[in-house]
Structures are given as structure tokens and as C-alpha cells.
Design a protein around this motif. Structure first.
Motif, PDB file in Angstrom:
ATOM      1  N   ASN A 102       0.876  -1.167   0.000  1.00  0.00           N
ATOM      2  CA  ASN A 102       0.000   0.000   0.000  1.00  0.00           C
ATOM      3  C   ASN A 102       0.915   1.219   0.000  1.00  0.00           C
ATOM      4  O   ASN A 102       1.397   1.633   1.047  1.00  0.00           O
ATOM      5  N   ALA A 103       1.193   1.755  -1.200  1.00  0.00           N
ATOM      6  CA  ALA A 103       2.086   2.906  -1.316  1.00  0.00           C
ATOM      7  C   ALA A 103       1.252   4.178  -1.197  1.00  0.00           C
ATOM      8  O   ALA A 103       0.366   4.422  -1.997  1.00  0.00           O
ATOM      9  N   LYS A 104       1.562   4.969  -0.186  1.00  0.00           N
ATOM     10  CA  LYS A 104       0.835   6.222   0.037  1.00  0.00           C
ATOM     11  C   LYS A 104       1.377   7.336  -0.833  1.00  0.00           C
ATOM     12  O   LYS A 104       0.636   8.164  -1.315  1.00  0.00           O
ATOM     13  N   ARG A 105       2.712   7.353  -0.992  1.00  0.00           N
ATOM     14  CA  ARG A 105       3.333   8.378  -1.830  1.00  0.00           C
ATOM     15  C   ARG A 105       4.414   7.726  -2.668  1.00  0.00           C
ATOM     16  O   ARG A 105       5.227   6.965  -2.157  1.00  0.00           O
ATOM     17  N   THR A 106       4.403   8.026  -3.955  1.00  0.00           N
ATOM     18  CA  THR A 106       5.436   7.521  -4.841  1.00  0.00           C
ATOM     19  C   THR A 106       6.025   8.684  -5.631  1.00  0.00           C
ATOM     20  O   THR A 106       5.393   9.721  -5.792  1.00  0.00           O
ATOM     21  N   SER A 107       7.240   8.488  -6.097  1.00  0.00           N
ATOM     22  CA  SER A 107       7.857   9.463  -6.983  1.00  0.00           C
ATOM     23  C   SER A 107       8.597   8.680  -8.051  1.00  0.00           C
ATOM     24  O   SER A 107       9.409   7.810  -7.736  1.00  0.00           O
ATOM     25  N   GLY A 108       8.284   8.949  -9.293  1.00  0.00           N
ATOM     26  CA  GLY A 108       8.884   8.162 -10.372  1.00  0.00           C
ATOM     27  C   GLY A 108       8.492   6.714 -10.185  1.00  0.00           C
ATOM     28  O   GLY A 108       7.323   6.391 -10.112  1.00  0.00           O
ATOM     29  N   ILE A 109       9.479   5.847 -10.044  1.00  0.00           N
ATOM     30  CA  ILE A 109       9.186   4.429  -9.801  1.00  0.00           C
ATOM     31  C   ILE A 109       9.489   4.043  -8.365  1.00  0.00           C
ATOM     32  O   ILE A 109       9.380   2.887  -7.994  1.00  0.00           O
ATOM     33  N   GLY A 110       9.877   5.008  -7.516  1.00  0.00           N
ATOM     34  CA  GLY A 110      10.208   4.725  -6.125  1.00  0.00           C
ATOM     35  C   GLY A 110       9.021   4.880  -5.194  1.00  0.00           C
ATOM     36  O   GLY A 110       7.996   5.440  -5.549  1.00  0.00           O
ATOM     37  N   ILE A 111       9.181   4.380  -3.978  1.00  0.00           N
ATOM     38  CA  ILE A 111       8.158   4.465  -2.944  1.00  0.00           C
ATOM     39  C   ILE A 111       8.680   5.408  -1.866  1.00  0.00           C
ATOM     40  O   ILE A 111       9.671   5.108  -1.211  1.00  0.00           O
ATOM     41  N   GLU A 112       8.036   6.556  -1.715  1.00  0.00           N
ATOM     42  CA  GLU A 112       8.450   7.503  -0.679  1.00  0.00           C
ATOM     43  C   GLU A 112       7.897   7.115   0.685  1.00  0.00           C
ATOM     44  O   GLU A 112       8.534   7.325   1.707  1.00  0.00           O
ATOM     45  N   GLU A 113       6.681   6.577   0.693  1.00  0.00           N
ATOM     46  CA  GLU A 113       6.038   6.175   1.939  1.00  0.00           C
ATOM     47  C   GLU A 113       5.025   5.092   1.619  1.00  0.00           C
ATOM     48  O   GLU A 113       4.241   5.217   0.679  1.00  0.00           O
ATOM     49  N   GLY A 114       5.053   4.008   2.411  1.00  0.00           N
ATOM     50  CA  GLY A 114       4.102   2.949   2.176  1.00  0.00           C
ATOM     51  C   GLY A 114       4.170   1.882   3.251  1.00  0.00           C
ATOM     52  O   GLY A 114       4.952   1.966   4.206  1.00  0.00           O
ATOM     53  N   LYS A 115       3.322   0.884   3.084  1.00  0.00           N
ATOM     54  CA  LYS A 115       3.255  -0.269   3.985  1.00  0.00           C
ATOM     55  C   LYS A 115       3.416  -1.529   3.144  1.00  0.00           C
ATOM     56  O   LYS A 115       2.690  -1.740   2.176  1.00  0.00           O
ATOM     57  N   LEU A 116       4.384  -2.355   3.521  1.00  0.00           N
ATOM     58  CA  LEU A 116       4.612  -3.641   2.878  1.00  0.00           C
ATOM     59  C   LEU A 116       4.162  -4.714   3.849  1.00  0.00           C
ATOM     60  O   LEU A 116       4.643  -4.769   4.979  1.00  0.00           O
ATOM     61  N   THR A 117       3.242  -5.550   3.418  1.00  0.00           N
ATOM     62  CA  THR A 117       2.727  -6.626   4.256  1.00  0.00           C
ATOM     63  C   THR A 117       3.222  -7.956   3.715  1.00  0.00           C
ATOM     64  O   THR A 117       3.110  -8.233   2.526  1.00  0.00           O
ATOM     65  N   ILE A 118       3.797  -8.767   4.602  1.00  0.00           N
ATOM     66  CA  ILE A 118       4.272 -10.102   4.258  1.00  0.00           C
ATOM     67  C   ILE A 118       3.286 -11.088   4.868  1.00  0.00           C
ATOM     68  O   ILE A 118       3.023 -11.063   6.071  1.00  0.00           O
ATOM     69  N   ILE A 119       2.731 -11.959   4.029  1.00  0.00           N
ATOM     70  CA  ILE A 119       1.607 -12.803   4.419  1.00  0.00           C
ATOM     71  C   ILE A 119       2.037 -14.268   4.472  1.00  0.00           C
ATOM     72  O   ILE A 119       2.433 -14.843   3.459  1.00  0.00           O
ATOM     73  N   GLY A 120       1.974 -14.837   5.651  1.00  0.00           N
ATOM     74  CA  GLY A 120       2.309 -16.232   5.872  1.00  0.00           C
ATOM     75  C   GLY A 120       2.062 -16.563   7.333  1.00  0.00           C
ATOM     76  O   GLY A 120       1.948 -15.671   8.183  1.00  0.00           O
ATOM     77  N   LYS A 121       1.981 -17.839   7.637  1.00  0.00           N
ATOM     78  CA  LYS A 121       1.679 -18.271   9.006  1.00  0.00           C
ATOM     79  C   LYS A 121       2.731 -17.779   9.997  1.00  0.00           C
ATOM     80  O   LYS A 121       2.404 -17.189  11.025  1.00  0.00           O
ATOM     81  N   GLU A 122       4.008 -18.015   9.701  1.00  0.00           N
ATOM     82  CA  GLU A 122       5.073 -17.590  10.614  1.00  0.00           C
ATOM     83  C   GLU A 122       5.144 -16.067  10.730  1.00  0.00           C
ATOM     84  O   GLU A 122       5.419 -15.518  11.794  1.00  0.00           O
ATOM     85  N   GLU A 123       4.887 -15.380   9.628  1.00  0.00           N
ATOM     86  CA  GLU A 123       4.903 -13.917   9.644  1.00  0.00           C
ATOM     87  C   GLU A 123       3.791 -13.378  10.540  1.00  0.00           C
ATOM     88  O   GLU A 123       3.997 -12.416  11.290  1.00  0.00           O
ATOM     89  N   ARG A 124       2.629 -13.990  10.483  1.00  0.00           N
ATOM     90  CA  ARG A 124       1.515 -13.580  11.345  1.00  0.00           C
ATOM     91  C   ARG A 124       1.861 -13.807  12.818  1.00  0.00           C
ATOM     92  O   ARG A 124       1.584 -12.975  13.676  1.00  0.00           O
ATOM     93  N   GLU A 125       2.506 -14.941  13.107  1.00  0.00           N
ATOM     94  CA  GLU A 125       2.914 -15.235  14.483  1.00  0.00           C
ATOM     95  C   GLU A 125       3.949 -14.222  14.975  1.00  0.00           C
ATOM     96  O   GLU A 125       3.886 -13.766  16.107  1.00  0.00           O
ATOM     97  N   PHE A 126       4.918 -13.871  14.124  1.00  0.00           N
ATOM     98  CA  PHE A 126       5.917 -12.884  14.505  1.00  0.00           C
ATOM     99  C   PHE A 126       5.271 -11.511  14.704  1.00  0.00           C
ATOM    100  O   PHE A 126       5.619 -10.783  15.642  1.00  0.00           O
ATOM    101  N   ALA A 127       4.329 -11.166  13.826  1.00  0.00           N
ATOM    102  CA  ALA A 127       3.622  -9.884  13.957  1.00  0.00           C
ATOM    103  C   ALA A 127       2.941  -9.797  15.321  1.00  0.00           C
ATOM    104  O   ALA A 127       3.006  -8.762  16.000  1.00  0.00           O
TER     105      ALA A 127
END
Length: 176
Positions: A102-127
Motif C-alpha cells: 500500500n504505497a501512500k506516496r510515490t515518486s517516479g518508480i520509487g516508494i516515498e512512503e508505504g506499507k509492505l505486508t508479508i503474508i504467511g503463518k510464521e509472519e503472522r505469528e511474529f507480527a
């Protein structure tokens, strides 16, 4: 000692063996925003801990991963798959999970501000361990680097698992 715990926990999440991978596309799988700068292979080069101790003093520390024998490669695919490969102390493991952006702000092809979510069982447990609800979510920023190489910064609050007043973990990746 606690920072080693946080790093070890995150490494375990990324390379656990308990089948959180996805091998085929499902219509219910999240489809990431089409930000082409993220697609491709990224290598983790360092982990930084931005710590505020109970007495208010601050400290920035963390290992250079590759020079310490830890190689972590994330390969982002445009269909929302993420292949994480890690070589830790001579043992190579690969997992496939899902990602969403979920990129809130981008410039060119870069991401200035956003949220990257990693989805998996172990990732949910670590979260849950670090106080997040749902899937593991990082603040993300990408920038163009020197000589055309790009850098990615992933940040997560890991305060809950340590003795510090504040502990922000930042992973720095470079694009291969």
C-alpha cells in the motif's frame, strides 16, 4: 542480547520450514500495487536497531549481514509472490509467501512512503509477538542509489520484545 533475539526471531520467521508457502495463484490472494521498482531480487545488507533506553539515551547499532555470514535474498514477483532465500551459517533455506503493498506516496518508480505486508503463518505469528495485529507489516521506502542501484528500507517497531523504551528495527536491502 535482546537485539540478537529480535534478529533471530525475524530470521526464523523468514526461513521456517512449516509450509506457509503458496505454490499457485488463488483468486483470494492479494494483488500488490503495480510499483515496478519493487519487483525483482533484493539482498539484505544490514539490520539497524534504533534504540531508546529507559534512561532516554539513544543508540543505533546492528550487524552487517553479509559480512557476518548471513545472506538473505527476497525476490518479489508482480503477482504477489515473494520468495525468501536465506543462507545462515552455511544452511540455505527457501520459502515462498505472499506480499501486498500500500504505497501512500510515490515518486517516479520509487516508494516515498508505504506499507509492505508479508503474508504467511510464521509472519503472522511474529507480527503478534511484536504487537501487530494480522500479517507482518513494515513501513517501506525505496530510493534510487548510486550507479543505478536501488535501496529499500523496511522498518518495524520491535519494542515489545525487548527491555528498551523504544526499539525500531530497520532492514536495508539493495536491488540485485
Amino acid at each position: 542480547m535482546k537485539k540478537i533475539l529480535v534478529y533471530s526471531l525475524l530470521a526464523a520467521v523468514l526461513f521456517g520450514n512449516s509450509g506457509a508457502g503458496c505454490s499457485s495463484k488463488n483468486s483470494d490472494d492479494p494483488q500488490p500495487q503495480q510499483i515496478t521498482s519493487l519487483v525483482g531480487k533484493w539482498e539484505a545488507i544490514r539490520a539497524l536497531y534504533h534504540i531508546t533506553k529507559q534512561d532516554g539515551t539513544t543508540l543505533s547499532t546492528g550487524p552487517e549481514l553479509k559480512s557476518k555470514g548471513t545472506v538473505i535474498i527476497w525476490e518479489f514477483f508482480s503477482d504477489g509472490r515473494l520468495k525468501a532465500t536465506g543462507d545462515i551459517d552455511g544452511s540455505t533455506k527457501t520459502r515462498e509467501v505472499r506480499w501486498s503493498l500500500n504505497a501512500k506516496r510515490t515518486s517516479g518508480i520509487g516508494i516515498e512512503e508505504g506499507k509492505l505486508t508479508i503474508i504467511g503463518k510464521e509472519e503472522r505469528e511474529f507480527a503478534q509477538l511484536i504487537g501487530q495485529t494480522g500479517d507482518l507489516t513494515y513501513d517501506i521506502q525505496t530510493v534510487d542509489g548510486i550507479n543505478g542501484s536501488a535501496a529499500m528500507f523496511l522498518e518495524v517497531d520491535a519494542t515489545k520484545v525487548g527491555p528498551y523504551k523504544k526499539n525500531i528495527l530497520t532492514y536495508v536491502y539493495h536491488k540485485l
